[in-house]
Design an enzyme around this catalytic site. Sequence first.
Site, PDB file in Angstrom:
ATOM      1  N   HIS A 128      22.738 -11.137  -1.504  1.00 52.80           N
ATOM      2  CA  HIS A 128      23.782 -11.183  -0.464  1.00 52.80           C
ATOM      3  C   HIS A 128      23.369 -10.184   0.625  1.00 52.80           C
ATOM      4  O   HIS A 128      22.724  -9.179   0.322  1.00 52.80           O
ATOM      5  CB  HIS A 128      25.098 -10.746  -1.118  1.00 52.80           C
ATOM      6  CG  HIS A 128      26.315 -10.894  -0.264  1.00 52.80           C
ATOM      7  ND1 HIS A 128      26.660  -9.987   0.710  1.00 52.80           N
ATOM      8  CD2 HIS A 128      27.271 -11.836  -0.247  1.00 52.80           C
ATOM      9  CE1 HIS A 128      27.789 -10.363   1.275  1.00 52.80           C
ATOM     10  NE2 HIS A 128      28.183 -11.490   0.725  1.00 52.80           N
ATOM     11  N   ASP A 205      23.823  -5.486  -8.265  1.00 52.54           N
ATOM     12  CA  ASP A 205      25.039  -5.959  -7.603  1.00 52.54           C
ATOM     13  C   ASP A 205      25.715  -6.954  -8.560  1.00 52.54           C
ATOM     14  O   ASP A 205      25.226  -8.065  -8.752  1.00 52.54           O
ATOM     15  CB  ASP A 205      24.629  -6.609  -6.277  1.00 52.54           C
ATOM     16  CG  ASP A 205      25.765  -7.350  -5.592  1.00 52.54           C
ATOM     17  OD1 ASP A 205      26.863  -7.444  -6.171  1.00 52.54           O
ATOM     18  OD2 ASP A 205      25.549  -7.838  -4.468  1.00 52.54           O
ATOM     19  N   GLN A 208      29.098 -11.066  -8.361  1.00 50.89           N
ATOM     20  CA  GLN A 208      29.288 -12.456  -8.802  1.00 50.89           C
ATOM     21  C   GLN A 208      29.190 -12.615 -10.308  1.00 50.89           C
ATOM     22  O   GLN A 208      29.494 -13.694 -10.832  1.00 50.89           O
ATOM     23  CB  GLN A 208      28.252 -13.369  -8.134  1.00 50.89           C
ATOM     24  CG  GLN A 208      28.449 -13.530  -6.650  1.00 50.89           C
ATOM     25  CD  GLN A 208      29.740 -14.256  -6.290  1.00 50.89           C
ATOM     26  OE1 GLN A 208      30.334 -14.973  -7.093  1.00 50.89           O
ATOM     27  NE2 GLN A 208      30.197 -14.068  -5.068  1.00 50.89           N
ATOM     28  N   LYS A 231      37.193 -10.463  -6.621  1.00 54.95           N
ATOM     29  CA  LYS A 231      36.530 -11.629  -7.230  1.00 54.95           C
ATOM     30  C   LYS A 231      36.929 -11.783  -8.693  1.00 54.95           C
ATOM     31  O   LYS A 231      36.515 -12.714  -9.373  1.00 54.95           O
ATOM     32  CB  LYS A 231      35.012 -11.497  -7.102  1.00 54.95           C
ATOM     33  CG  LYS A 231      34.561 -11.535  -5.634  1.00 54.95           C
ATOM     34  CD  LYS A 231      33.080 -11.626  -5.488  1.00 54.95           C
ATOM     35  CE  LYS A 231      32.597 -11.293  -4.098  1.00 54.95           C
ATOM     36  NZ  LYS A 231      32.769 -12.382  -3.140  1.00 54.95           N
ATOM     37  N   CYS A 370      26.280 -15.761   3.384  1.00 58.28           N
ATOM     38  CA  CYS A 370      25.773 -14.391   3.545  1.00 58.28           C
ATOM     39  C   CYS A 370      24.482 -14.191   2.759  1.00 58.28           C
ATOM     40  O   CYS A 370      24.230 -13.097   2.220  1.00 58.28           O
ATOM     41  CB  CYS A 370      26.804 -13.337   3.116  1.00 58.28           C
ATOM     42  SG  CYS A 370      28.259 -13.331   4.119  1.00 58.28           S
TER      43      CYS A 370
HETATM   44  N1  PMP Z   1      27.326  -9.137  -3.237  1.00 58.25           N
HETATM   45  C1  PMP Z   1      27.578 -10.378  -3.642  1.00 58.25           C
HETATM   46  C2  PMP Z   1      26.643 -11.030  -4.613  1.00 58.25           C
HETATM   47  C3  PMP Z   1      28.711 -11.042  -3.172  1.00 58.25           C
HETATM   48  O1  PMP Z   1      28.970 -12.291  -3.562  1.00 58.25           O
HETATM   49  C4  PMP Z   1      29.578 -10.373  -2.267  1.00 58.25           C
HETATM   50  C5  PMP Z   1      30.814 -11.065  -1.717  1.00 58.25           C
HETATM   51  N2  PMP Z   1      30.621 -12.375  -1.309  1.00 58.25           N
HETATM   52  C6  PMP Z   1      29.256  -9.080  -1.887  1.00 58.25           C
HETATM   53  C7  PMP Z   1      28.134  -8.495  -2.393  1.00 58.25           C
HETATM   54  C8  PMP Z   1      30.132  -8.314  -0.942  1.00 58.25           C
HETATM   55  O2  PMP Z   1      31.355  -8.060  -1.539  1.00 58.25           O
HETATM   56  P1  PMP Z   1      32.555  -7.396  -0.710  1.00 58.25           P
HETATM   57  O3  PMP Z   1      32.680  -8.211   0.538  1.00 58.25           O
HETATM   58  O4  PMP Z   1      33.733  -7.503  -1.617  1.00 58.25           O
HETATM   59  O5  PMP Z   1      32.147  -5.994  -0.415  1.00 58.25           O
END
Ligand code: PMP
Length: 412
Positions: A128, A205, A208, A231, A370
């Site tokens: 991401h 990270d 997910q 999430k 993203c």
């Molecule tokens: N990493 C991953 C793998 C994600 O899916 C997301 C959210 N789509 C993020 C980071 C960012 O998370 P947040 O917007 O809650 O900070």
Amino acid sequence: MQTTSKQLFNVEAIRADFPILNRKVNGQPLVYFDNAATSQTPQQVIDCIVDYYSNYNANIHRGVHSLSQIATDAYEKARQKVQQHFNAKHAHEIILTSGTTHSINLVANGYAKFITEEDEILVSAMEHHSNIVPWQMLCEKTGAKLKVIPMNENGMLEIDQFEAMLTNKTKLVFVNHVSNALGSINPIKHIIAKTHEVGAKILVDGAQAAPHLKADVQDLDVDYYTVSAHKICGPTGVGMLYGKEALLEELPPYQGGGEMIAEVTFEKTTYAGLPHKFEAGTPNIAGGIAFGEALDYMNTIGFDVIAAYEHELLDYATAQLNTIEGVRIFGAKPEQKTAVISFNIEGIHPYDMGTLLDKMGIAVRTGHHCAQPIMNFYKIPGTVRASFSFYNTKTEIDRFVEGVKKAKSMLL
Ligand code: PMP
């Protein structure tokens, strides 16, 4: 809702906990398949937030008065729930942040102190943007080199190539536990062990992974692990950074302010101990407490039960979708991923598909999610992503597949 086995899983009883699932969108009952972007919130978690503001709203860690003490106890109890859920050794290894993005930036910013232009930082090709941009910024600041761990057509990381990239110059490795765009589950235990063999540190990270599986940070031996509460049935604007005690002790604070100090004079400030060193300012108190409640909610159902049911949904949806001519599903095979289907229909732009599905009350995500490097890898502008949660049903999948067929007939 209490379930102990797949047989006892009562999705209708679970759905009754989620008020939003009763609403209509564009005149149709909502089918919510955008769970990877944010999950829905059960009444128990909503009630928890209402209870805080109705009954004990007060600032924490600083008041001697009763409300402040009740709020502080509830907030620290939530931290312990997060600690227990991820099996961290100490509660003070759990930093409550505003979410994954904040957690990653906190670590990336701190490493500017330890990284030089001689060093290399490895980041996977399927991250991401939150797990790419902060490291690029660190490289800009320090002159360190960012190297990319490649992925293959099957949406999996090239582990042999990763191992070949590790040298004594490698200082940091960043990889997601599960890809948001494809759902691929990465072999992080192996990646962590290999990273440690060259003396580097690793941040995983877990944004997910957290909705689908329970990570044990001690068993993984991971250095840093990040999660966003929204999430996993919790509120937005709160999440965690787990870090090993010794690493967090040496990492400099990210933000200065109240709550994070031991003593302040104009000559010198000394910092508070963990976790407060990283928690400057008034946090999202209700959010933190509700994060704990959300974990309680999901643990009551049980992550094994959740994963088994979601996989049933994934297999069912994959089979149904594959009956449509021109469909291309990107990434890993169902057994190597969480309940996410990223797909396109030949000749149809994902945005057009998403817009027509929305008119039918079906919420999916369209675009690059993203994760532009993944889209560049497949040479596509984006995908339609349907991501399932334990409160979704096969009936909803039928409506979604009918919707895709209908949209296809309108667009081609
Ligand atoms: N990493 C991953 C793998 C994600 O899916 C997301 C959210 N789509 C993020 C980071 C960012 O998370 P947040 O917007 O809650 O900070």
